[in-house]
Design a protein around this motif. Structure first.
Motif, short mmCIF file in Angstrom:
data_model
loop_
_atom_site.label_atom_id
_atom_site.label_comp_id
_atom_site.label_asym_id
_atom_site.label_seq_id
_atom_site.Cartn_x
_atom_site.Cartn_y
_atom_site.Cartn_z
N VAL A 301 -60.30 27.55 -6.49
CA VAL A 301 -59.99 26.68 -7.63
C VAL A 301 -59.45 25.34 -7.16
N HIS A 302 -58.58 25.34 -6.13
CA HIS A 302 -58.05 24.07 -5.64
C HIS A 302 -59.11 23.29 -4.85
N LYS A 303 -59.99 23.99 -4.14
CA LYS A 303 -61.06 23.31 -3.43
C LYS A 303 -61.96 22.56 -4.41
N VAL A 304 -62.28 23.21 -5.53
CA VAL A 304 -63.13 22.58 -6.54
C VAL A 304 -62.40 21.40 -7.18
N GLU A 305 -61.15 21.60 -7.53
CA GLU A 305 -60.41 20.54 -8.22
C GLU A 305 -60.18 19.33 -7.32
N LYS A 306 -59.96 19.58 -6.03
CA LYS A 306 -59.82 18.45 -5.12
C LYS A 306 -61.15 17.72 -4.95
N ALA A 307 -62.23 18.49 -4.83
CA ALA A 307 -63.54 17.88 -4.66
C ALA A 307 -63.92 17.02 -5.87
N LEU A 308 -63.48 17.45 -7.05
CA LEU A 308 -63.78 16.71 -8.28
C LEU A 308 -62.73 15.66 -8.59
N MET A 309 -61.75 15.50 -7.68
CA MET A 309 -60.66 14.53 -7.85
C MET A 309 -59.84 14.81 -9.10
N LEU A 310 -59.71 16.11 -9.44
CA LEU A 310 -58.86 16.50 -10.56
C LEU A 310 -57.41 16.67 -10.11
N GLU A 311 -57.19 16.66 -8.82
CA GLU A 311 -55.85 16.65 -8.24
C GLU A 311 -55.94 16.01 -6.87
N THR A 312 -54.84 15.44 -6.42
CA THR A 312 -54.81 14.87 -5.06
C THR A 312 -54.18 15.83 -4.07
N ASP A 313 -53.30 16.71 -4.54
CA ASP A 313 -52.56 17.63 -3.70
C ASP A 313 -52.67 19.04 -4.26
N VAL A 314 -52.33 20.03 -3.44
CA VAL A 314 -52.38 21.41 -3.91
C VAL A 314 -50.97 22.00 -3.94
N SER A 315 -50.77 22.91 -4.89
CA SER A 315 -49.44 23.49 -5.11
C SER A 315 -49.26 24.85 -4.46
N GLU A 316 -50.21 25.28 -3.66
CA GLU A 316 -50.20 26.64 -3.14
C GLU A 316 -48.97 26.95 -2.30
N ILE A 317 -48.65 26.09 -1.35
CA ILE A 317 -47.50 26.37 -0.48
C ILE A 317 -46.20 26.33 -1.27
N VAL A 318 -46.06 25.35 -2.14
CA VAL A 318 -44.83 25.25 -2.93
C VAL A 318 -44.66 26.50 -3.80
N ASN A 319 -45.75 26.97 -4.39
CA ASN A 319 -45.68 28.20 -5.19
C ASN A 319 -45.29 29.40 -4.33
N GLU A 320 -45.86 29.48 -3.12
CA GLU A 320 -45.49 30.58 -2.22
C GLU A 320 -44.01 30.54 -1.88
N MET A 321 -43.49 29.35 -1.66
CA MET A 321 -42.07 29.24 -1.33
C MET A 321 -41.19 29.69 -2.49
N ILE A 322 -41.51 29.20 -3.68
CA ILE A 322 -40.72 29.56 -4.86
C ILE A 322 -40.71 31.07 -5.07
N MET A 323 -41.86 31.71 -4.87
CA MET A 323 -41.96 33.15 -5.05
C MET A 323 -41.27 33.93 -3.94
N SER A 324 -41.15 33.34 -2.75
CA SER A 324 -40.65 34.07 -1.58
C SER A 324 -39.15 33.97 -1.39
N VAL A 325 -38.52 32.93 -1.95
CA VAL A 325 -37.07 32.82 -1.77
C VAL A 325 -36.35 33.73 -2.77
N LYS A 326 -35.13 34.07 -2.43
CA LYS A 326 -34.31 34.89 -3.31
C LYS A 326 -33.94 34.10 -4.57
N LYS A 327 -33.40 34.76 -5.56
CA LYS A 327 -32.90 34.05 -6.74
C LYS A 327 -31.79 33.10 -6.31
N GLY A 328 -31.91 31.85 -6.73
CA GLY A 328 -30.95 30.84 -6.29
C GLY A 328 -31.25 30.28 -4.93
N GLY A 329 -32.44 30.61 -4.37
CA GLY A 329 -32.81 30.12 -3.05
C GLY A 329 -33.12 28.64 -3.05
N ARG A 330 -33.33 28.12 -1.84
CA ARG A 330 -33.57 26.67 -1.66
C ARG A 330 -34.92 26.44 -1.02
#
Length: 439
Positions: A301-330
Motif C-alpha cells: 500500500v505504501h509502495k503504491v501511494e509513494k509511486a502515485l505521489m499520494l504521500e512523500t514519507d511512510v509511517s511504517e517505522i513510526v507505527n512499529e515504534m508506537i506499538m512496541s513501546v510500553k504504555k507511557g513509552g518514548r
C-alpha cells in the motif's frame, strides 16, 4: 548553477565546469574538484571556481576530510525538492582555515576546524540557546516556511529547500558565519575522530538525550546505518540495560553485534517486527528511536501511494515504534522525513500515552563541544569505530552508488582530498570503490 563547457584539461582530470551564482570566484583564479547533482542518481565530479570571501564573517576552508551521509541518498534518489542541476552536495566535512573575512577574529589561517552541517547566525533567539538547527535567519526558503509553518536553519549542500548553500563534498568551501559555525580541533585529535562532529555525532547524541535514555532502559533502534550504530553506542554509555537494533542488511546487523555487542532483529526474517519485539520484551520497550529512512516502504500500500505521489514519507517505522513501546513509552524520530504520510496510528499514540518526539535536525552547536571535551578527548567515545572505508574524492560518484546499494559492508566513509593527512593508526587506508563494490 549553470553548466558551461571547458576544453582545458584540469590538472587532476577532465571534468565539466560549473559556476554557482552564489560564488564569488577567488580573484587570483583557480579551480577545485567538487561533487555536483545533475538529476536522480546522477552525481558528477566537476571543476568549479574556488570560492572567495563574500561576506565579512565568511571563512574559506581547504577541505581535509568529507563524507557521504545517509540523508544524502534522499538527494541522490531525487526525493528532496528544490535541487538544481550543478548544486554542490555535502554537509559533513572539516578542514584547515584558508582565508578569513575581516569580521572573523576567533580563527586564523592554518587552524584545523570542523564545520557544523547547519549554518547558524549566532544571534537570533534560537542561536542564543545553542539551538543552531532552528536558526531563524539563514534559510530564505519560502517553500519550507509554507510546508512546515516555520523554517529551519540553512544547511550546506542540501538543496534550495535548505538555502542553496554549496556543500562540502569539494576541495574548498565557503563557510558563512564562519566565526560561529566552525569548531577548532585540538592537534592530538586526528581528522577521523573529529569530522563526524559535523553531523552524525551530535545527531545521534541528540536523539538519545532528547528521548531521555537512562540507566536500565530497554531501547529499540530502527536502522543500523551510521546514525543508528552511534545511537546504540550512546545508549550504552547512558546505561541502557538492553539494546535491540532492527535492520535487514546482513553486514549492518553483523557490525552491530560484533562492534557493539547488541541484540539484532532482521526484519526480512521477522516480517512482523511488533510481534517479535513483544516476544523479546513482553512489557514493551522503554524507548524506541527511528534512525532509518523514509524512502523504502515495506508494504504494497505504501509502495503504491509513494509511486502515485499520494504521500512523500511512510509511517511504517513510526507505527512499529508506537506499538512496541510500553504504555507511557518514548519514541524519538531522528530519521530524515520530509513531508506527509498516510495510515499513521494516531489512536495507539493517544491511548497508550506515548511520547512521540520529533528530534528535529540536531542542534550541533548545543552538543559538539560537550562531545569533543567529555567523550572524544578523554577516549570515552572513539568515533572512528564507524569508519569502514577511506576513498579519494575522485571516487565520489561511484561511492554514492555503492552507498545506496549498501555494498561492501559500507557504514561510514572518510573521503580524502589533496589536503588530507595520511590515515591515522587503526583507521582504514585508502582504497578505490571498485576494489570493494560492484559498481
Amino acid at each position: 548553477m549553470q553548466a558551461a563547457s571547458n576544453a582545458a584539461q584540469h590538472a587532476m582530470g577532465d571534468y565539466p565546469t560549473v559556476v554557482h551564482p552564489e560564488y564569488k570566484p577567488r580573484q587570483d583564479g583557480g579551480t577545485m574538484k567538487a561533487l555536483a547533482w545533475f538529476g536522480t542518481r546522477d552525481v558528477r565530479l566537476v571543476e568549479a571556481p574556488i570560492p572567495d570571501i563574500t561576506e565579512p564573517d565568511d571563512v574559506i576552508l581547504k577541505v581535509t576530510g568529507t563524507t557521504i551521509c545517509g540523508s544524502d541518498l534522499h538527494l541522490y534518489n531525487g526525493e528532496i525538492i528544490n535541487l538544481q542541476k550543478g548544486d554542490i552536495l555535502g554537509h559533513e566535512f572539516m578542514g584547515v582555515v584558508d582565508r578569513v573575512g575581516p569580521n572573523v577574529k576567533n580563527l586564523q589561517p592554518g587552524e584545523r576546524v570542523v564545520a557544523s552541517f547547519q549554518i547558524a547566525c549566532g544571534e537570533c533567539s534560537y542561536c542564543e540557546q545553542k539551538l543552531s538547527s532552528f536558526c531563524d535567519r539563514t534559510n530564505p526558503s519560502s517553500l519550507q516556511n509554507a510546508m512546515y509553518g516555520h523554517r529551519d536553519a540553512g544547511f550546506f549542500g542540501y538543496s534550495h529547500f535548505t538555502g542553496g548553500f554549496p556543500g562540502g563534498q569539494a576541495e574548498y568551501v565557503r563557510v558563512p558565519k564562519g566565526n560561529v559555525n566552525l569548531l577548532p580541533v585540538p592537534d592530538e585529535i586526528p581528522d577521523e575522530k573529529a569530522i563526524y562532529l559535523s553531523d552524525i555525532l551530535p545527531t545521534s547524541y541528540h536523539n538519545v538525550m532528547d528521548t531521555g535514555v537512562s540507566e536500565g532502559d530497554v531501547v529499540g533502534v530502527w536502522g543500523l546505518g551510521p546514525i543508528g550504530q552511534c545511537v546504540a553506542k550512546w545508549a550504552q554509555l547512558k546505561g541502557a540495560s538492553r539494546i535491540i537494533g532492527i535492520d535487514r542488511v546482513p553486514e549492518r546487523l553483523a557490525f552491530a553485534r560484533e562492534k557493539l555487542g547488541i541484540e539484532t532483529l532482521d526484519f526480512s526474517v521477522h516480517k512482523d517486527v511488533v510481534k517479535r519485539l513483544q516476544e523479546l520484551v513482553p512489557g514493551g520497550l522503554d524507548v524506541a528511536m527511528d534512525c532509518g529512512t523514509f524512502h523504502q516502504p515495506k508494504t504494497l500500500v505504501h509502495k503504491v501511494e509513494k509511486a502515485l505521489m499520494l504521500e512523500t514519507d511512510v509511517s511504517e517505522i513510526v507505527n512499529e515504534m508506537i506499538m512496541s513501546v510500553k504504555k507511557g513509552g518514548r519514541c524519538g524520530i531522528i530519521a530524515a522525513y520530509a513531508g506527509y504520510t498516510n495510515h499513521f496510528n494516531i489512536g495507539a499514540l493517544m491511548e497508550k500515552g506515548v511520547r512521540l518526539i520529533g528530534n528535529g535536525q540536531a542542534p550541533v552547536h548545543k552538543w559538539w563541544k560537550e562531545i569533543l571535551n567529555d567523550y572524544i578527548i578523554p577516549g570515552k567515545f572513539d568515533p572512528s569505530f564507524i569508519i569502514t572505508h577511506r576513498v579519494p574524492l575522485d571516487d565520489f560518484p561511484k561511492l554514492y552508488e555503492a552507498f545506496d546499494k549498501r555494498e561492501g559492508g559500507v557504514e561510514k566513509v572518510f573521503v580524502e582530498t589533496q589536503f588530507s593527512s595520511p590515515p591515522s593508526v587503526g583507521c582504514p587506508t585508502t582504497t578505490r570503490v571498485s576494489e570493494w563494490a560492484k559498481v
